[in-house]
Design a protein around this motif. Sequence first.
Motif, mmCIF file in Angstrom:
data_model
loop_
_atom_site.group_PDB
_atom_site.id
_atom_site.type_symbol
_atom_site.label_atom_id
_atom_site.label_comp_id
_atom_site.label_asym_id
_atom_site.label_seq_id
_atom_site.Cartn_x
_atom_site.Cartn_y
_atom_site.Cartn_z
ATOM 1 N N LEU A 173 0.831 -1.195 0.000
ATOM 2 C CA LEU A 173 0.000 0.000 0.000
ATOM 3 C C LEU A 173 0.873 1.254 0.000
ATOM 4 C CD1 LEU A 173 -2.919 1.126 0.221
ATOM 5 C CD2 LEU A 173 -2.564 1.186 2.707
ATOM 6 N N VAL A 174 0.667 2.110 -0.999
ATOM 7 C CA VAL A 174 1.397 3.377 -1.092
ATOM 8 C C VAL A 174 0.486 4.542 -0.723
ATOM 9 C CG1 VAL A 174 2.691 4.907 -2.628
ATOM 10 C CG2 VAL A 174 2.902 2.427 -2.870
ATOM 11 N N LEU A 175 -0.714 4.527 -1.235
ATOM 12 C CA LEU A 175 -1.728 5.511 -0.871
ATOM 13 C C LEU A 175 -3.008 4.757 -0.547
ATOM 14 C CD1 LEU A 175 -1.295 8.328 -3.570
ATOM 15 C CD2 LEU A 175 -0.727 8.480 -1.149
ATOM 16 N N GLY A 176 -3.680 5.180 0.517
ATOM 17 C CA GLY A 176 -4.899 4.473 0.884
ATOM 18 C C GLY A 176 -6.017 5.403 1.281
ATOM 19 N N GLY A 177 -7.195 5.231 0.656
ATOM 20 C CA GLY A 177 -8.387 5.975 1.018
ATOM 21 C C GLY A 177 -8.239 7.466 0.922
ATOM 22 N N LEU A 178 -7.635 7.959 -0.159
ATOM 23 C CA LEU A 178 -7.322 9.388 -0.290
ATOM 24 C C LEU A 178 -8.515 10.138 -0.873
ATOM 25 C CD1 LEU A 178 -4.832 11.178 0.215
ATOM 26 C CD2 LEU A 178 -4.264 10.898 -2.198
ATOM 27 N N ASP A 179 -8.986 11.168 -0.162
ATOM 28 C CA ASP A 179 -10.086 12.019 -0.630
ATOM 29 C C ASP A 179 -9.579 13.454 -0.720
ATOM 30 O OD1 ASP A 179 -12.225 10.065 -0.702
ATOM 31 O OD2 ASP A 179 -12.077 10.046 1.478
ATOM 32 N N ILE A 180 -9.347 13.925 -1.929
ATOM 33 C CA ILE A 180 -8.810 15.272 -2.143
ATOM 34 C C ILE A 180 -9.472 15.877 -3.373
ATOM 35 C CG2 ILE A 180 -6.754 16.616 -2.774
ATOM 36 C CD1 ILE A 180 -5.055 14.718 -1.224
ATOM 37 N N SER A 181 -9.760 17.139 -3.312
ATOM 38 C CA SER A 181 -10.194 17.882 -4.493
ATOM 39 C C SER A 181 -9.378 19.166 -4.571
ATOM 40 C CB SER A 181 -11.689 18.204 -4.431
ATOM 41 O OG SER A 181 -11.948 19.118 -3.377
ATOM 42 N N ILE A 182 -9.105 19.606 -5.787
ATOM 43 C CA ILE A 182 -8.329 20.828 -6.012
ATOM 44 C C ILE A 182 -9.161 21.755 -6.885
ATOM 45 C CG2 ILE A 182 -6.191 21.814 -6.928
ATOM 46 C CD1 ILE A 182 -4.853 19.117 -6.484
ATOM 47 N N GLY A 183 -9.446 22.956 -6.382
ATOM 48 C CA GLY A 183 -10.249 23.916 -7.117
ATOM 49 C C GLY A 183 -9.495 24.543 -8.274
ATOM 50 N N PRO A 184 -10.209 25.224 -9.187
ATOM 51 C CA PRO A 184 -9.599 25.778 -10.402
ATOM 52 C C PRO A 184 -8.508 26.806 -10.147
ATOM 53 C CG PRO A 184 -11.992 25.730 -10.585
ATOM 54 C CD PRO A 184 -11.663 25.422 -9.158
ATOM 55 N N THR A 185 -8.540 27.507 -9.014
ATOM 56 C CA THR A 185 -7.515 28.520 -8.717
ATOM 57 C C THR A 185 -6.825 28.238 -7.386
ATOM 58 O OG1 THR A 185 -9.145 29.959 -7.625
ATOM 59 C CG2 THR A 185 -8.797 30.272 -10.002
#
Length: 542
Positions: free
Chosen positions: A350-362
């Motif tokens: 496992l390298v990344l687990g259960g990742l919840d991320i959002s990145i807005g336009p700016t």
Amino acid sequence: MIVAFRSMLQEAFKGLHGHWLTITGLVVFGSLLNGSFTLVDPLLTRAIIDKGIIGHDVRLFAVLAIATAVLGIGYRVASRLYELFGKKVQNQIAETVILQAVDDCLKVAPYGNDQTRSAGYYVSRIYDEPVSMATSLISGVSAVCVSGTSFVAAMVICVYLSWQITVGLLCIVPLLLYLANHFAPQLNSLVKRTAVEEAEAREVIGGVSQASRTIQIFSLAGHARTLVRQSLGKALALGYDGVKAAKTYDMYSQSLLTVAEVLVFITSGYAVAVGNLTIGGLLAFMNVFWKLISAGRRISLQYSECVAFVSKIHRIHEFGATSRAPVEYEPPQTAVVECDAITVKYDDKLVLGGLDISIGPTERILLTGSNGSGKSTFINLIAQFLTPSDGRMRVISVQQISAALSPFYFLPGSVKDNLQFDGLTRLEKDRCFALAREMGIDDCMNAVSTTALSDGQRKKMQILMALLKDADLYLLDEPLAHLDIASKEAIIRMILRETSGRALCVTMHGDKQFWQLFDRVLHIGGLGAEEQRERDEIRTVV
């Protein structure tokens, strides 16, 4: 043998359909050239002896002698043209296959699909194997077609001159076919295994050469030699076995042809003694018989090359089959990146687990975390060089993304070549020089090779390349690495300024004095979804 040879031709045209016309032209040219010479030369020899010399026709003798000389000179000139044509076709095929292999490598390599392979392995697969395959195609498959035509033409003349002797010679053919079918599978297997081990050996040698300073500092020369010796030992041993099998086949086939020679001497001498064959006919038969033997020997020698060709083109097809289709994520609704419970594993680790991320336009996002925490993995997910093992990911198209990833490699050539400087507009060139001057690398712009740059200069040049691309999302992996303290603040503020109004995602290890410049700071730890969300909340700076 015939079935195997048909398979070889099918394999050739399967992967080289764009060159079928030139390959066919080469084969037809060589076949007509050698076939016609094989047919005409012995008949001229018989006419010179029987009608010119024994018939005491001096004029006919002179005409036939001149015709023979002209035929011989013309044949040699045409043979030279055929060989040059063959080399040109070989180069064209090699170029086509190498460029296709480069395209396949860009889909395969090197990040997601096979991180265990070094540059040496890909050099072998992209350059060495296609060149070797093209050589085997011309010197094997194409040459066998030409030699086969000569063999058939010689057999026709042999039958014409003395069908009784020719029938006796045909007894050798089934034995030759048996030898070819017996040795083909062994040769095929050895060629494939040798190609694999040679690629592995090149990879080890390339790795050792790259680690030369490490080897000297930590006294690893002995271990390095052991690694090279082991990898070479396997490749060389298989190469030896391949040569041994090919030479054994050659020995048996040549022995059969030697038996055929002895039979011809005996039977043709007897035919002359009993009056069934003239002196001119004897010399003509011996002439065409040597052509027959020569063609047979070439076929026996070239057959192993044909088998090698099939193995090599299979390897090339296998390499192309490993190429992956471009990653196509669903477009996000409002953000530039949306990740829902993303998980990434390498070999069940496992390298990344259960990742919840959002990145807005700016939005300006900073990713932090310890070494090996998955920061670079997440960046490569967004850049679409990796796909998640589980979860749902929505990202804008790769054409809208600019990135400076680690490790970063420049193309061979000058700095301006890498920047595609000649294709920039006047305003873009002015901006390029202004940014380079701001980072203190304007004096590097005319460098003829990126290898002349220091680590810090290379890092700044990477940032410059990323900023020059007009994008909606900028990904910068450790942009402050290898930079001196005085340059760091100027560089980070320049990055933020030049990406204003666009989304920015930066990874850092340390340099906490710059964290407050970002909208959010997310700590990546390769943990499960719930713990990862908790850490995001703790380390977020608004």
